[in-house]
Structures are given as structure tokens and as C-alpha cells.
Write a protein that holds these residues in place. Structure first.
Motif, short mmCIF file in Angstrom:
data_model
loop_
_atom_site.label_atom_id
_atom_site.label_comp_id
_atom_site.label_asym_id
_atom_site.label_seq_id
_atom_site.Cartn_x
_atom_site.Cartn_y
_atom_site.Cartn_z
N TRP A 130 -8.14 3.94 2.55
CA TRP A 130 -7.90 5.08 1.65
C TRP A 130 -8.60 6.31 2.19
N SER B 241 -3.25 3.46 3.28
CA SER B 241 -2.42 2.85 4.30
C SER B 241 -2.78 1.38 4.44
N ALA C 238 -4.47 9.28 -0.21
CA ALA C 238 -3.38 8.38 0.19
C ALA C 238 -3.99 7.06 0.66
N LYS D 244 1.78 0.94 7.25
CA LYS D 244 2.52 1.94 6.46
C LYS D 244 1.54 2.82 5.70
N THR D 245 2.00 4.01 5.34
CA THR D 245 1.18 4.94 4.56
C THR D 245 1.88 5.26 3.25
N SER D 246 1.10 5.36 2.18
CA SER D 246 1.66 5.66 0.86
C SER D 246 2.01 7.14 0.74
N ARG E 71 -13.54 8.48 2.98
CA ARG E 71 -12.56 7.47 3.38
C ARG E 71 -13.21 6.10 3.34
#
Ligand code: FE
Ligand code: CA
Length: 517
Positions: free
Chosen positions: A88, A133, A131, A137-139, A102
Motif C-alpha cells: 500500500w 498492489s 492505492a 496488479k495495482t488497484s 508505504r
């Protein structure tokens, strides 16, 4: 009644369209269920972040970030490793270039691959973007805001409640996503444990009741299939309470013994897995703690109540809706309250409501079923000298404005605050002719009732300044339209230091089924 998602189901069935089936019907594969949901207008973010992102419980310097990995959202079990690392990031800008925090959190199968990250060390009173990941993949990027500290000159927030998926589209949440608000409060009935009932064209029989963790997980995943709900979560931090339909209609506390407790634990767990809820420390599954107070600087003290988990049966001489511990805590909160606005997030109507003059109580599942405790709490508000109390309420599927009195049967009894009961997002209210006939009866039967409007759907937006509290009733034109525009039906004001509300003269002519002069 107006049309709804269910009517869409019927129309599609009559036209011979495929997949016109309630998505949670028994016997569907996850892919079939998803197809059925999509036929009803649902869509999902790209996997594995299908259910979107959310944030909650903003405090000065801290907010909780949420997501849940669900590559096949309507599957009972996700095909994922036992534990997945979810990274995050929190930044000062939408492009996530000025990163301020993060980390990584484990999403485990035990909690439905959800993560709840209590981010600390942020600045007070500012907007951030975030966001996640995982699995390469990333949101999507979400936006959130921390609570301010110190002197605050304005706060705006929205309240939503009662969003039966089968009753319409979440145009109200689309509206909330676009509001300039600091946060959102959800007042309960976020899901309904039942779906559409009966029907000629539609194979919507659901089979056995919603009982298990998998059942409740799929239910939450269906509801998050409405893009507007995900949008509202991604746009603002939320505070949350719940009402009955997160578990079962009109339930009380632990009533029902072991089978019910098991069901409630499943429902509470699925709720937690799908909400940006801050676990309070001593609060833990299967009994998460919801009630809390939060401050928005010196302007607002928000008190979130849980009126389901600890209540006794209704209509008992010594009954309780709060439970002994929460009642003691609420009284202490009242005693220690700062000089500010006080708002209670209250899932179910606090004011007395008779159906007609001298008539009986309409619903004793609400505070009317707990008379002694209501009088005790409102009497405590009065005796402690608490001022500037506004209670915001859901559940009724219609809008009400009430004066709060220590004794509702005595019009000379002290006035201690105002209650705004908001329209529902989609859940069906009474028919228009019922509202027309009963609005004046309720008005005459309840001298503290100032306003009733039951023909519309939407949400409330509240704006607080040091001088004034304003409620704007925001309504959608048509819950059959996912893009239905939002307008302000009317506004009410409460002046600081003066108990009682008044309607804005500019909108006093707006449609309503009862208004006291
Ligand atoms: Fe409801
Ligand atoms: Ca309810």
C-alpha cells in the motif's frame, strides 16, 4: 411503487433475455453469478481488486485503508494463496508521486483476503490519495482525508442508509462521491440478507436463508458490484454503524441462542472483511466494537452508536437497546462532552412515533421499544447540560425531522436536540398514497414531529459551522436510473445554542406529506 432492479429483472425475463436471474440464486457457478449480476448493471474493478478500495475512521494523523482481493467476486472461496502480500502507498497527490507512507500487509484467507491498514503519522486535516498492489496488479486510486485538530470553521459530511440492491441503482452514492464532504457516515442496512421475493418471470428463489460466512461474503460482493458504491468509498473516508439487515431482520443482540450466534458471527465477520472499519484494539472478531467518539477539531464530536449488538428484547420494563456497558459509556461521553456540536450516528429512530393521535407506537424495534432507557438517556442529556445535540438516523426509508424531548408525551418537557432521519439510498418506503394519508396522522399524533417526506430516495448532507448546523436533504429523481441527477429537496437549520430546528424559507414550499406550519 416505482420500478427497481427487480422490475428490470422481470422486464428482461419477459423480453427473453438471458441470465435474468437473481445473482445469488442457489446452484449458479461463480461465473454464472457474475454474468447474472452484470445483466443487472453490476460491474467490477479489474481483478484482484474487484471490490475497489476504501478508507475509514479518520482521525488527526490517521486513517484506515481497506481493500479485499476477490478475483471472482461472487465465488464462495477465492482461488488465491493462503496469504498474499498487499503493498500500500499513501501520497499527497493523486498521481501518487509525493509518497508519505508505504508498507505491506498480509491478506489472509482467514479474513477473506481483506486488508485493514491503520496508517499513522499523517498530517491532520488534509487530503491524501492511496492505492494497493498485489499479484502484479495495482488497484484504483482512492482519496481520503484525515480529521483536523484545533480550530475548525466548517465540516461537511453525508449520511447514507438502507441500500437494498434489488430495489434500485445507487445514484445516491454517485451523488455522495461527487459531494464536497469531509467524510461519510453509513447508518446501516448496508446489505439486506434477503433478495427479491417471488415473481413470475424471474427465477429468483434463493433457496436456503443466508447463514454462512460464504453466503454473507457473496452478498457483500454483489452489493459492491454497483460502481457508484465503490466510487463513494474511493472518494471519501467513512464512519460505519450497522442495523439489522447486515445480519437478519429485526434481530436483537444474541437472541436465538447458539445457531443464531453462529450466524451473527458469520455476518459480522463478512461485514468486517468488506468495510474500512478500524478494529479498536480490544475489539475483535467475532464481536467487533463499533461505538466510538471522534472529534473534528473543536467543531464536532461524532458519537457512533451500535444499537444491535447489545440490545435486549423490545417492550420489557427493564429492556435495553444500548446494553449496560455502552449505556454507561454514552453517559460518560455526555458528561465529558467538549463545547462543540454533538452528532450521534444512530441507526434507528430515536424519537417517539405514534401512527395517529393517541395511537400506539408504530415500531417497537426502534427506540420506542425501549422507553425507560430512552427517557434515561435524554434525561441525562438534559441534566448534564449538553447542548447542540443533533441525532442522524436511518432505517425508516423516509425522511423525518423531529424535536427531541425528554418525555415525548409531555410538550412542556425539556427540548434537548433535533433528530434528522434520512431518506434511504434505494430501499422501498411506503406507497405514495400511504404517505399522503398517514403523514398528517403522524404529524397530529406526534407534536414533536416537524416534517415527513416518504416518496423519495437519497441521502443527507450536513454542514456545520460554529454558528449553525444545516441539513440538506439530497434526493435522486429515479432509483431506476443509475445516473439519476441529485437535487436538494429542502434544508433545515439548527442555530448554535438554540435547541430546535427550522426549515429554510427558500424550500418550505417543496413537496412533503407533513410539515408543521
Ligand atoms: Fe432498511
Ligand atoms: Ca433496518
Amino acid at each position: 411503487m416505482t420500478l427497481d432492479r427487480r422490475t428490470l429483472l422481470k422486464a428482461a425475463g419477459a423480453a427473453g433475455a438471458l441470465n435474468t436471474v437473481w445473482p445469488l440464486s442457489a446452484g449458479l457457478s461463480p461465473a454464472q453469478a457474475r454474468e447474472a449480476a452484470e445483466a443487472l448493471g453490476a460491474d467490477y474493478d479489474p481483478a484482484p481488486f474487484t471490490l475497489g478500495v476504501a478508507s475509514g475512521d479518520p482521525q488527526p494523523g490517521s486513517v484506515v485503508l481497506w481493500t479485499r482481493l476477490a478475483p471472482e467476486p461472487l465465488a464462495a472461496e477465492q482461488r488465491l494463496p493462503e496469504v498474499v502480500a498487499v503493498a500500500w502507498v499513501v501520497a499527497e497527490d493523486q498521481a501518487l508521486s509525493r509518497v508519505v507512507a508505504r508498507g505491506s500487509a498480509p491478506a489472509s484467507a482467514t479474513l477473506g483476503h481483506s486488508v485493514h491498514v491503520p496508517v499513522q503519522g499523517l498530517a491532520a486535516g488534509r487530503t491524501y490519495w492511496y492505492a494497493f498492489s498485489a499479484l502484479g496488479k495495482t488497484s484504483r486510486v482512492g482519496r481520503t482525508r484525515t480529521a483536523p485538530s484545533g480550530t475548525v470553521s466548517r465540516v461537511r459530511f453525508a449520511a447514507a442508509n438502507c441500500q437494498a440492491f434489488h430495489d434500485g441503482y445507487y445514484a445516491a452514492h454517485r451523488g455522495i462521491a461527487r459531494e464536497d464532504v469531509d467524510f461519510v457516515v453509513h447508518l446501516g442496512d448496508y446489505i439486506y440478507e434477503h433478495g427479491p421475493v417471488g415473481g413470475d418471470h424471474v427465477r429468483d428463489h434463493e433457496g436456503p436463508a443466508v447463514l454462512t460466512l460464504a453466503d454473507y461474503r457473496r452478498r457483500h460482493a454483489l452489493y459492491k458490484g454497483d460502481a457508484s458504491l465503490r466510487e463513494a468509498h474511493a472518494a471519501h473516508p467513512w464512519f460505519l454503524t450497522w442495523d439489522d439487515h447486515e445480519v437478519a431482520n429485526d434481530y436483537s443482540g444474541t437472541g436465538g441462542g447458539a445457531p443464531f450466534l453462529q450466524r451473527r458471527a458469520a455476518a459480522y465477520q463478512a461485514w468486517y472483511e468488506n468495510m474500512p472499519h478500524r478494529d479498536g484494539g480490544e475489539s475483535a472478531l467475532p464481536d467487533p466494537v463499533l461505538h466510538r467518539t471522534r472529534r473534528w477539531g473543536n467543531l464536532l464530536e461524532l458519537t457512533v452508536l451500535d444499537l444491535r449488538s447489545y440490545r435486549s428484547a423490545q417492550n420489557l420494563a427493564d429492556g435495553t437497546i444500548l446494553g449496560a456497558e455502552q449505556k454507561g459509556w454514552l453517559k460518560g461521553t455526555i458528561d465529558r462532552a467538549p463545547d462543540s456540536w454533538h452528532v450521534w450516528a444512530n441507526s434507528i429512530m430515536l424519537s417517539q412515533l405514534r401512527g395517529r393521535p393517541g395511537g400506539s407506537y408504530m415500531f417497537t424495534d426502534q427506540w420506542d421499544g425501549f422507553l425507560a432507557e430512552r427517557k434515561e438517556i435524554l434525561g441525562h442529556v438534559h441534566s448534564s447540560g449538553l447542548e447542540d445535540l443533533v441525532v442522524v438516523t436511518g432505517d425508516w426509508h423516509s425522511a423525518f425531522v423531529d424535536d427531541l424531548r425528554v418525555d415525548f408525551d409531555d410538550t412542556s418537557s425539556p427540548l434537548v436536540g433535533t433528530e434528522f432521519t434520512a431518506h434511504s439510498v434505494t430501499s422501498g418506503g411506503y406507497a405514495a398514497d400511504w404517505n399522503t394519508a398517514n403523514g398528517p396522522l403522524m404529524g397530529r399524533g406526534n407534536p414533536h414531529l416537524k416534517y415527513f417526506e416518504g416518496n423519495r430516495y437519497g441521502y443527507d448532507v450536513y454542514e456545520l459551522t460554529p454558528e449553525r448546523f444545516t441539513t440538506r436533504m439530497r434526493v435522486i429523481a429515479d432509483r431506476r436510473d443509475p445516473l439519476s441527477p441529485v437535487t436538494t429537496l429542502t434544508s433545515f437549520h439548527v442555530d448554535r445554542g438554540r435547541t430546535g430546528s427550522y426549515e429554510d424559507p427558500a424550500t418550505k414550499g417543496s413537496p412533503a406529506q407533513w410539515r408543521r406550519d
